[in-house]
Design a protein around this motif. Structure first.
Motif, PDB file in Angstrom:
ATOM      1  N   ARG A   1      -4.315   4.701  -2.653  1.00 41.11           N
ATOM      2  CA  ARG A   1      -4.722   4.772  -1.256  1.00 41.11           C
ATOM      3  C   ARG A   1      -3.466   4.757  -0.394  1.00 41.11           C
ATOM      4  O   ARG A   1      -2.540   3.998  -0.655  1.00 41.11           O
ATOM      5  N   VAL A   2      -3.444   5.613   0.620  1.00 41.82           N
ATOM      6  CA  VAL A   2      -2.258   5.778   1.446  1.00 41.82           C
ATOM      7  C   VAL A   2      -2.647   5.602   2.911  1.00 41.82           C
ATOM      8  O   VAL A   2      -3.826   5.714   3.267  1.00 41.82           O
ATOM      9  N   PRO A   3      -1.674   5.331   3.797  1.00 38.30           N
ATOM     10  CA  PRO A   3      -1.995   5.224   5.223  1.00 38.30           C
ATOM     11  C   PRO A   3      -2.619   6.510   5.764  1.00 38.30           C
ATOM     12  O   PRO A   3      -2.198   7.610   5.416  1.00 38.30           O
ATOM     13  N   ASP A   4      -3.623   6.344   6.592  1.00 40.02           N
ATOM     14  CA  ASP A   4      -4.307   7.478   7.205  1.00 40.02           C
ATOM     15  C   ASP A   4      -3.604   7.836   8.511  1.00 40.02           C
ATOM     16  O   ASP A   4      -3.518   7.006   9.427  1.00 40.02           O
TER      17      ASP A   4
ATOM     18  N   THR B   1      -6.628   3.259   5.732  1.00 41.41           N
ATOM     19  CA  THR B   1      -6.096   4.007   4.600  1.00 41.41           C
ATOM     20  C   THR B   1      -7.133   5.031   4.152  1.00 41.41           C
ATOM     21  O   THR B   1      -8.294   4.993   4.545  1.00 41.41           O
TER      22      THR B   1
ATOM     23  N   GLU C   1      -2.331  -0.807  -3.401  1.00 45.13           N
ATOM     24  CA  GLU C   1      -2.987   0.445  -3.034  1.00 45.13           C
ATOM     25  C   GLU C   1      -3.456   1.242  -4.244  1.00 45.13           C
ATOM     26  O   GLU C   1      -4.138   2.262  -4.115  1.00 45.13           O
TER      27      GLU C   1
END
Length: 612
Positions: free
Chosen positions: A138-141, A147, A328
């Motif tokens: 999961r990564v920053p949105d 995320t 993440e």
């Protein structure tokens, strides 16, 4: 560390996007200017270095020798990691249009390895390749404070049924469908072209090692980090230096692979400054756009985190230690399973025993192979599967004679010659009573800029050895041994050269220079010692020769007429003969000496211009 490329001229019509509109080979009036007609237009989205490199790895093979497909690139500047994209496009000569111009043309297919793109309205398909292994992070949105699942395309593309997602394992299709039902029926099992190339490159392992400056019997430790605060680089940026300080330089090399997003976010200058001591100690810093694959194939151990390179290491049979593992990581994925399958490099204990234990441990292979089987399917078939898919989406018949080529091995990486110019050397002298008192000298060398000298005992002695190219005068003025490894000397020039070295460095007691097949070691009292291998093998490392002579002197053994066995760890040993060399007058020291003239003789003998 990064190629120097021309600057991209600004686009005055749109300063936010520094790429000017192109008139050809695409556009309403392009036919007036182009040479090749082209039946279909394939646009490659260029948003980050990571995603661009992934597409560049396959497009040349997919459209190989086919003039019917026009390939252009569209630069999307909206990513936080856009730095370096234009440099790479310009260096490769890619025809690049600004992202807004995409709405003015009608491509037949948009290909991207970045899922987070804003595609203009239209009816052409969009094929998204993963830019790593699966969907395990999961990564920053960029659209908000939360995320998102890395690899999942925007809702509007799914709703329009324009998107196709390539996956490397059937489990990934099920994972995506559970995360977003709109992906159901829109995934295609392709496999992983990078893994296929890694496996095809295995036979080049020794050639890669030679190019990276890793000789036989040395072991290469690859430190790999993804990006973000919970990555290995984010939590332990000093690990490369710690490893170099703990692992003897003759037995180990250390390479660093950082995710391209680290380079884009912080800049090459910042990374060079942060790793400066490690680089000066011999760290191999791998180019962010090319070379990590060869370094992985060449390595003996991977120390990584939850990034894809660590998973590729597991899939190619390497032992793996985890130095970090971010929250993440998505539970239930193959990437997350690595957390329990791999060993851990945690705690505050000495690094060397844990590294050597990981290298010796045989039980890692089945555990890591099981994880890899959950991430990769259909090995060896990714490129033909992807080619078939691309031509189907282009609505174009594949070439009548498609290239009958298997996965391509990666080319040789650029030569890497970095080495530590100053070494803290421990020599241990042991007599083997079972071989008529044969003398064994064990030599462990550590980068002096990182190592800490330990106390001597009855059989172990420490000294500082510096090459004349060492820029840190604090070290050269304190060195016991000085040498000049870059260059091969004729016998007469070597005899003069050792005298000049001792005159140039009045604090040193020993000087050493390489000759064509042996080394000449000079002592402060004017004596010289010829150090050679009795089997006729060339001895080109003056530091090794000086260590042998130093050990004899400290142990009270005459350095003449002596045969000894020199050891660099358990895997490297060689027999050396120490014989008298030509005697030279003791070098002049004191206020009457002209250091500039002597230094000129030294550098001239090495074939280099005089130092300033």
């Amino acid at each position: 560390m990064e190629p120097v490329t021309p600057a991209i001229p600004a686009n005055p019509a749109n300063p936010a996007n520094p790429v000017a509109r192109v008139l050809t080979p695409v556009g309403p009036d392009a036919a007036r200017w182009r040479t090749f007609g082209g039946e279909r237009t394939l646009v490659v989205a260029a948003r980050t270095v990571t995603s661009l490199v992934r597409v560049l790895d396959v497009v040349p093979e997919i459209t190989r020798d086919d003039p019917r497909v026009t390939v252009v690139f569209a630069y999307d500047p909206t990513s936080a990691f856009n730095d370096g994209v234009l440099d790479l496009l310009r260096a490769l000569g890619c025809r690049t249009l600004p992202w807004p111009q995409l709405a003015e043309i009608t491509p037949d297919l948009l290909l991207s390895a970045s899922e987070n793109i804003k595609v203009p309205p239209g009816d052409y398909p969009v094929l998204v390749l993963p830019h790593g292994v699966g969907f395990h992070k999961r990564v920053p949105d960029s659209e908000g404070p939360g995320t998102r699942l890395s690899g999942l395309v925007p809702e509007e593309l799914l709703a329009a049924r324009r998107a196709w997602l390539a996956v490397s394992h059937p489990d990934q299709a099920a994972q995506l469908a559970a995360a977003h039902p709109g992906t159901a029926g829109r995934t295609v099992l392709v496999g992983d072209p990078v893994l296929d190339r890694l496996l095809a490159s295995a036979r080049r392992r020794e050639r890669y090692r030679a190019a990276l400056g890793v000789p036989p019997r040395q072991r290469l430790v690859l430190v790999s980090s993804t990006w973000g605060g919970e990555s290995l680089a984010g939590t332990r940026p000093g690990l490369p230096a710690e490893l170099l300080a703990a692992l003897p330089a003759d037995e180990f090399r250390v390479a660093l692979v950082l995710h391209p997003n680290v380079w884009s976010a912080h800049g090459a200058w910042q990374i060079r400054v942060m790793q400066r001591s490690a680089v000066e100690a011999g760290l191999i810093v791998v180019d962010p756009t090319d070379g990590w694959q060869q370094a992985l194939v060449a390595s003996d151990l991977v120390i990584g985190d939850h990034g894809s390179v660590t998973l590729y290491g597991a899939a190619t049979g390497h032992p793996v230690l985890l130095g970090a593992f971010g929250s993440e990581s998505v539970p239930g994925t193959a990437g997350h399973a690595l957390r329990s399958a791999a060993g851990w490099l945690d705690g505050d204990g000495p690094l060397r025993p844990r590294v050597e234990a990981a290298l010796a441990e045989a039980g890692h292979a089945p555990r890591l192979a099981e994880v890899a089987a959950r991430a990769f399917a259909a090995p060896g078939t990714a490129l033909p599967r992807l080619r078939e898919l691309v031509y189907e989406l282009l609505r174009l018949a594949p070439p009548e004679r498609p290239p009958a080529r298997g996965p391509r091995a990666f080319p040789l990486p650029p030569a890497h010659t970095a080495r530590a110019r100053s070494l803290l050397v421990r020599t241990t002298v042991v007599r083997d009573d079972g071989t008529a008192g044969e003398l064994h000298v064990h030599v462990d060398r550590f980068p002096a800029g990182l190592a800490t000298e330990s106390a001597e005992d009855e059989s172990s002695f420490w000294h500082l050895a510096c090459d004349v190219d060492e820029p840190d005068t604090r070290l050269t003025e304190s060195a016991t041994v000085v040498s000049a490894a870059s260059g091969v000397f004729a016998p007469g020039a070597a005899a003069e050269g050792v005298a000049c070295l001792l005159a140039d460095f009045p604090g040193a007691r020993i000087a050493a220079l390489p000759r064509e097949a042996d080394c000449l070691v000079g002592l402060r009292d004017g004596r010289t010692v010829r150090v050679a291998a009795p089997d006729g093998a060339a001895l080109t490392d003056p530091g090794t020769a000086a260590a042998a002579v130093y050990a004899c002197l400290r142990a009270g053994v005459p350095p003449y007429g002596t045969t000894l066995v020199l050891h660099h760890g358990p895997h490297q040993r060689r027999r050396l003969n120490l014989e008298p060399g030509p005697r030279e007058p003791a070098p002049a020291t004191g206020p009457g000496r002209q250091p500039g003239a002597s230094r000129s003789r030294t550098t001239a003998a090495r074939g280099l211009p005089p130092s300033s």
